[in-house]
Design a protein around this motif. Structure first.
Motif, PDB file in Angstrom:
ATOM      1  N   ASN A 274      53.567  46.380  33.773  1.00 62.79           N
ATOM      2  CA  ASN A 274      54.833  45.661  33.891  1.00 62.79           C
ATOM      3  C   ASN A 274      54.778  44.367  33.086  1.00 62.79           C
ATOM      4  O   ASN A 274      54.061  43.431  33.450  1.00 62.79           O
ATOM      5  CB  ASN A 274      55.094  45.382  35.378  1.00 62.79           C
ATOM      6  CG  ASN A 274      56.487  44.830  35.607  1.00 62.79           C
ATOM      7  OD1 ASN A 274      57.147  44.375  34.664  1.00 62.79           O
ATOM      8  ND2 ASN A 274      56.934  44.881  36.844  1.00 62.79           N
ATOM      9  N   LEU A 275      55.541  44.328  31.997  1.00 63.03           N
ATOM     10  CA  LEU A 275      55.504  43.158  31.113  1.00 63.03           C
ATOM     11  C   LEU A 275      56.058  41.908  31.787  1.00 63.03           C
ATOM     12  O   LEU A 275      55.645  40.793  31.486  1.00 63.03           O
ATOM     13  CB  LEU A 275      56.329  43.433  29.848  1.00 63.03           C
ATOM     14  CG  LEU A 275      55.739  44.379  28.802  1.00 63.03           C
ATOM     15  CD1 LEU A 275      56.722  44.578  27.676  1.00 63.03           C
ATOM     16  CD2 LEU A 275      54.412  43.844  28.263  1.00 63.03           C
ATOM     17  N   ALA A 276      56.972  42.117  32.755  1.00 61.60           N
ATOM     18  CA  ALA A 276      57.630  40.963  33.378  1.00 61.60           C
ATOM     19  C   ALA A 276      56.813  40.394  34.540  1.00 61.60           C
ATOM     20  O   ALA A 276      57.029  39.257  34.952  1.00 61.60           O
ATOM     21  CB  ALA A 276      59.014  41.390  33.873  1.00 61.60           C
ATOM     22  N   ALA A 277      55.850  41.172  35.058  1.00 58.49           N
ATOM     23  CA  ALA A 277      55.118  40.721  36.245  1.00 58.49           C
ATOM     24  C   ALA A 277      53.861  39.934  35.859  1.00 58.49           C
ATOM     25  O   ALA A 277      53.420  39.973  34.710  1.00 58.49           O
ATOM     26  CB  ALA A 277      54.725  41.938  37.076  1.00 58.49           C
ATOM     27  N   GLU A 278      53.299  39.255  36.858  1.00 57.42           N
ATOM     28  CA  GLU A 278      52.037  38.535  36.629  1.00 57.42           C
ATOM     29  C   GLU A 278      50.908  39.533  36.436  1.00 57.42           C
ATOM     30  O   GLU A 278      50.953  40.622  36.999  1.00 57.42           O
ATOM     31  CB  GLU A 278      51.708  37.705  37.873  1.00 57.42           C
ATOM     32  CG  GLU A 278      52.117  36.262  37.752  1.00 57.42           C
ATOM     33  CD  GLU A 278      51.713  35.494  38.989  1.00 57.42           C
ATOM     34  OE1 GLU A 278      50.536  35.560  39.368  1.00 57.42           O
ATOM     35  OE2 GLU A 278      52.617  34.851  39.570  1.00 57.42           O
ATOM     36  N   LYS A 279      49.887  39.151  35.699  1.00 59.62           N
ATOM     37  CA  LYS A 279      48.745  40.046  35.477  1.00 59.62           C
ATOM     38  C   LYS A 279      48.047  40.307  36.811  1.00 59.62           C
ATOM     39  O   LYS A 279      47.712  39.390  37.542  1.00 59.62           O
ATOM     40  CB  LYS A 279      47.787  39.383  34.487  1.00 59.62           C
ATOM     41  CG  LYS A 279      46.732  40.310  33.946  1.00 59.62           C
ATOM     42  CD  LYS A 279      46.033  39.674  32.726  1.00 59.62           C
ATOM     43  CE  LYS A 279      44.792  40.423  32.308  1.00 59.62           C
ATOM     44  NZ  LYS A 279      44.970  41.825  32.011  1.00 59.62           N
ATOM     45  N   ARG A 280      47.884  41.619  37.163  1.00 63.50           N
ATOM     46  CA  ARG A 280      47.283  41.953  38.449  1.00 63.50           C
ATOM     47  C   ARG A 280      45.865  42.480  38.303  1.00 63.50           C
ATOM     48  O   ARG A 280      45.101  42.505  39.246  1.00 63.50           O
ATOM     49  CB  ARG A 280      48.115  43.054  39.152  1.00 63.50           C
ATOM     50  CG  ARG A 280      49.433  42.594  39.700  1.00 63.50           C
ATOM     51  CD  ARG A 280      50.043  43.653  40.612  1.00 63.50           C
ATOM     52  NE  ARG A 280      50.435  44.863  39.897  1.00 63.50           N
ATOM     53  CZ  ARG A 280      51.046  45.899  40.474  1.00 63.50           C
ATOM     54  NH1 ARG A 280      51.314  45.872  41.759  1.00 63.50           N
ATOM     55  NH2 ARG A 280      51.397  46.967  39.781  1.00 63.50           N
ATOM     56  N   SER A 281      45.540  42.960  37.110  1.00 59.69           N
ATOM     57  CA  SER A 281      44.277  43.693  37.008  1.00 59.69           C
ATOM     58  C   SER A 281      43.577  43.460  35.675  1.00 59.69           C
ATOM     59  O   SER A 281      44.219  43.230  34.646  1.00 59.69           O
ATOM     60  CB  SER A 281      44.574  45.180  37.160  1.00 59.69           C
ATOM     61  OG  SER A 281      43.446  45.926  36.825  1.00 59.69           O
ATOM     62  N   ASN A 282      42.242  43.525  35.719  1.00 65.05           N
ATOM     63  CA  ASN A 282      41.451  43.464  34.484  1.00 65.05           C
ATOM     64  C   ASN A 282      40.824  44.817  34.183  1.00 65.05           C
ATOM     65  O   ASN A 282      39.930  44.915  33.352  1.00 65.05           O
ATOM     66  CB  ASN A 282      40.319  42.434  34.621  1.00 65.05           C
ATOM     67  CG  ASN A 282      40.879  41.040  34.715  1.00 65.05           C
ATOM     68  OD1 ASN A 282      41.905  40.750  34.106  1.00 65.05           O
ATOM     69  ND2 ASN A 282      40.223  40.192  35.479  1.00 65.05           N
ATOM     70  N   HIS A 283      41.231  45.832  34.905  1.00 66.81           N
ATOM     71  CA  HIS A 283      40.599  47.142  34.747  1.00 66.81           C
ATOM     72  C   HIS A 283      41.637  48.246  34.565  1.00 66.81           C
ATOM     73  O   HIS A 283      42.780  48.092  34.974  1.00 66.81           O
ATOM     74  CB  HIS A 283      39.757  47.493  35.967  1.00 66.81           C
ATOM     75  CG  HIS A 283      38.718  46.471  36.279  1.00 66.81           C
ATOM     76  ND1 HIS A 283      37.639  46.244  35.476  1.00 66.81           N
ATOM     77  CD2 HIS A 283      38.628  45.596  37.307  1.00 66.81           C
ATOM     78  CE1 HIS A 283      36.911  45.282  35.987  1.00 66.81           C
ATOM     79  NE2 HIS A 283      37.483  44.860  37.099  1.00 66.81           N
ATOM     80  N   LEU A 284      41.179  49.357  34.003  1.00 63.52           N
ATOM     81  CA  LEU A 284      42.032  50.539  33.915  1.00 63.52           C
ATOM     82  C   LEU A 284      42.054  51.220  35.283  1.00 63.52           C
ATOM     83  O   LEU A 284      43.095  51.584  35.811  1.00 63.52           O
ATOM     84  CB  LEU A 284      41.456  51.492  32.860  1.00 63.52           C
ATOM     85  CG  LEU A 284      42.236  52.775  32.626  1.00 63.52           C
ATOM     86  CD1 LEU A 284      43.488  52.481  31.812  1.00 63.52           C
ATOM     87  CD2 LEU A 284      41.394  53.809  31.895  1.00 63.52           C
ATOM     88  N   ALA A 285      40.847  51.394  35.861  1.00 60.59           N
ATOM     89  CA  ALA A 285      40.729  52.082  37.158  1.00 60.59           C
ATOM     90  C   ALA A 285      39.532  51.526  37.918  1.00 60.59           C
ATOM     91  O   ALA A 285      38.625  50.935  37.319  1.00 60.59           O
ATOM     92  CB  ALA A 285      40.533  53.578  36.912  1.00 60.59           C
ATOM     93  N   LEU A 286      39.543  51.702  39.243  1.00 59.39           N
ATOM     94  CA  LEU A 286      38.401  51.296  40.069  1.00 59.39           C
ATOM     95  C   LEU A 286      37.685  52.555  40.544  1.00 59.39           C
ATOM     96  O   LEU A 286      38.335  53.523  40.936  1.00 59.39           O
ATOM     97  CB  LEU A 286      38.884  50.510  41.295  1.00 59.39           C
ATOM     98  CG  LEU A 286      39.723  49.261  41.038  1.00 59.39           C
ATOM     99  CD1 LEU A 286      40.128  48.639  42.379  1.00 59.39           C
ATOM    100  CD2 LEU A 286      38.975  48.241  40.183  1.00 59.39           C
ATOM    101  N   ASP A 287      36.352  52.501  40.549  1.00 56.15           N
ATOM    102  CA  ASP A 287      35.572  53.624  41.061  1.00 56.15           C
ATOM    103  C   ASP A 287      35.373  53.397  42.559  1.00 56.15           C
ATOM    104  O   ASP A 287      34.494  52.638  42.965  1.00 56.15           O
ATOM    105  CB  ASP A 287      34.230  53.699  40.331  1.00 56.15           C
ATOM    106  CG  ASP A 287      33.365  54.823  40.870  1.00 56.15           C
ATOM    107  OD1 ASP A 287      33.867  55.602  41.720  1.00 56.15           O
ATOM    108  OD2 ASP A 287      32.201  54.923  40.453  1.00 56.15           O
ATOM    109  N   LEU A 288      36.195  54.056  43.380  1.00 56.08           N
ATOM    110  CA  LEU A 288      36.175  53.773  44.825  1.00 56.08           C
ATOM    111  C   LEU A 288      34.999  54.418  45.550  1.00 56.08           C
ATOM    112  O   LEU A 288      34.843  54.251  46.751  1.00 56.08           O
ATOM    113  CB  LEU A 288      37.519  54.164  45.445  1.00 56.08           C
ATOM    114  CG  LEU A 288      38.587  53.147  45.004  1.00 56.08           C
ATOM    115  CD1 LEU A 288      39.962  53.718  45.090  1.00 56.08           C
ATOM    116  CD2 LEU A 288      38.487  51.860  45.797  1.00 56.08           C
ATOM    117  N   ASN A 289      34.167  55.092  44.808  1.00 54.13           N
ATOM    118  CA  ASN A 289      32.930  55.628  45.369  1.00 54.13           C
ATOM    119  C   ASN A 289      31.841  54.546  45.372  1.00 54.13           C
ATOM    120  O   ASN A 289      30.814  54.684  46.024  1.00 54.13           O
ATOM    121  CB  ASN A 289      32.491  56.812  44.496  1.00 54.13           C
ATOM    122  CG  ASN A 289      31.424  57.647  45.149  1.00 54.13           C
ATOM    123  OD1 ASN A 289      31.314  57.675  46.371  1.00 54.13           O
ATOM    124  ND2 ASN A 289      30.611  58.294  44.348  1.00 54.13           N
TER     125      ASN A 289
END
Ligand SMILES: [Zn+2]
Length: 413
Positions: free
Chosen positions: A294-309
């Motif tokens: 979302n170009l209009a929103a604040e940056k939420r993440s520094n990653h593509l995906a999280l490894d939840l394992n």
């Protein structure tokens, strides 16, 4: 069915619409086909899927997981989408499952080897069209030899083009006289591996036929995780060659688990239709997508995906993605999903599929809005930012995180 381009930008892809002429249903492009296994959306019941989106969908039905339904469908008569419980959705029928690696080789004259859960089969063009007439899809492609990838020899590539031309001719003849398929969109497969000369030959051959309703750029990978590993430059080089030579009025489709950055590049080049096999693969691999779109929103993440394992989430009581409105993030934490994955509970991939599907559907909505507003390059930059930081983070993992060093002391007190 009809296709119309609504906004086209020379450098930033295009927005269009597939319209089901009988019902007026509209499917905006760039579009995601819903990949199914045995006719159902993996891990999601019809009811749960409806919570994710009320928009009408096109189901991607793979014959390798549904061919055994042929006899029942003959008796049922109403086509595959109704049979699998989605009468309000449309269907696209393809041969192989994009989520699973397809075995290579086993070529025979005048038929395509085809692997199902009950073993290997061979399909001639006539046999393939018999099945298509029973499945009654809204969209399908002619039988093809797409058994090529970046390592294929020139001889194999040329053979795949010649064989695909023969299958195409035979399928088109049947399509033209079929009353059942009168309103179905017939896609032409474009094959030829990574060889530009072979690709040009494949394009030239199918372009002569006005009955072709769209193009499927195929033969670039052998499905499953292979599609996630194609070097972006090689993909860009061969796909831009194809797109430049193909009729601009017709939709272009590419099936398989291309990464979000590859998808953005392909859309920038002019590809219109993809599938959700990437969502299935990330969910089964315990990955939760968190990249910004979302170009209009604040940056939420520094990653593509999280490894939840990963053990680091065992006591993380925050949702997969802060601020995400999906059912999984509203009710559950990373710690719970980490527990479900470690204990191999089915709910683990179900919750990941809910989140990843929601994330990807929103990503595609953002792509369409960005193209319409001529901002696709900015979106590509935003996603690239998440991916490059992830590469740095992977390197950093070799050094023990500060939290792990502090934790034993806090437990002791
Ligand atoms: Zn979520």
């Amino acid at each position: 069915m009809k296709f119309a381009v609504e906004v086209a930008s020379k450098l930033s892809g295009r927005v269009g619409c597939l319209v089901q002429t009988e019902t007026g249903q509209k499917f905006p492009t760039p579009l995601l086909l819903q990949t199914t296994k045995g006719g159902s959306i993996p891990y999601l019941s019809r009811e749960v899927f409806k919570y994710l989106t009320e928009d009408s969908q096109i189901l991607e039905i793979c014959l390798s997981t549904t061919d055994h339904m042929e006899e029942a469908l003959k008796a049922f008569k109403s086509g595959i989408a109704s049979f699998v419980g989605f009468p309000e959705y449309l269907s696209f029928v393809t041969l192989k499952d994009p989520c699973e690696e397809s075995p290579s080789g086993f070529h025979v004259k005048d038929a395509v080897p085809f692997f199902t859960r009950r073993g290997k089969k061979e399909l001639t063009a006539d046999r393939f069209m018999d099945i298509i007439e029973v499945f009654k899809p809204n969209i399908y492609h002619s039988l093809c030899d797409n058994d090529t990838d970046i390592n294929s020899s020139k001889k194999r590539v040329i053979k795949s083009v010649d064989r695909t031309e023969n299958f195409f001719k035979a399928c088109l003849e049947r399509h033209k006289i079929s009353e059942t398929l009168r309103n179905s969109l017939f896609f032409a497969p474009i094959v030829g591996g990574y060889n530009k000369h072979a690709r040009s030959q494949s394009i030239e051959f199918v372009s002569k036929h006005p009955e072709v309703g769209g193009f499927m750029i195929d033969g670039l990978h052998s499905n499953g995780e292979h599609a996630t590993k194609i070097p972006r430059e090689s993909l860009k080089d061969i796909v831009s060659h194809c797109v430049q030579k193909l009729n601009t009025d017709k939709p272009k489709m590419m099936l398989g688990a291309y990464t979000p950055l590859a998808v953005l590049e392909l859309i920038r080049l002019g590809v219109d239709i993809f599938d959700t096999s990437y969502i299935y693969l990330t969910s089964t691999n315990s990955q939760g997508l968190v990249f910004d779109y979302n170009l209009a929103a604040e940056k939420r993440s520094n990653h593509l995906a999280l490894d939840l394992n990963d053990e680091s989430y065992a006591e993380d009581f925050t949702p997969i993605l802060e601020g995400c409105s999906c059912l999984a993030c509203q009710k559950h934490t990373k710690a719970y999903i980490n527990h479900l994955i470690k204990t191999k509970e089915l709910l683990g991939p179900i919750l990941l599929m809910i989140h990843n599907m929601h994330h990807y559907l929103m990503f595609f909505e953002s792509i369409r809005n960005c193209i319409a507003g001529d901002k696709l390059p900015e979106l590509i930059q935003l996603v690239e930012g998440c991916v490059s930081e992830e590469t740095v983070a992977k390197e950093d993992k070799k050094i023990p995180p500060i939290l792990e060093q502090v934790e034993p002391a806090s437990v002791a007190t």
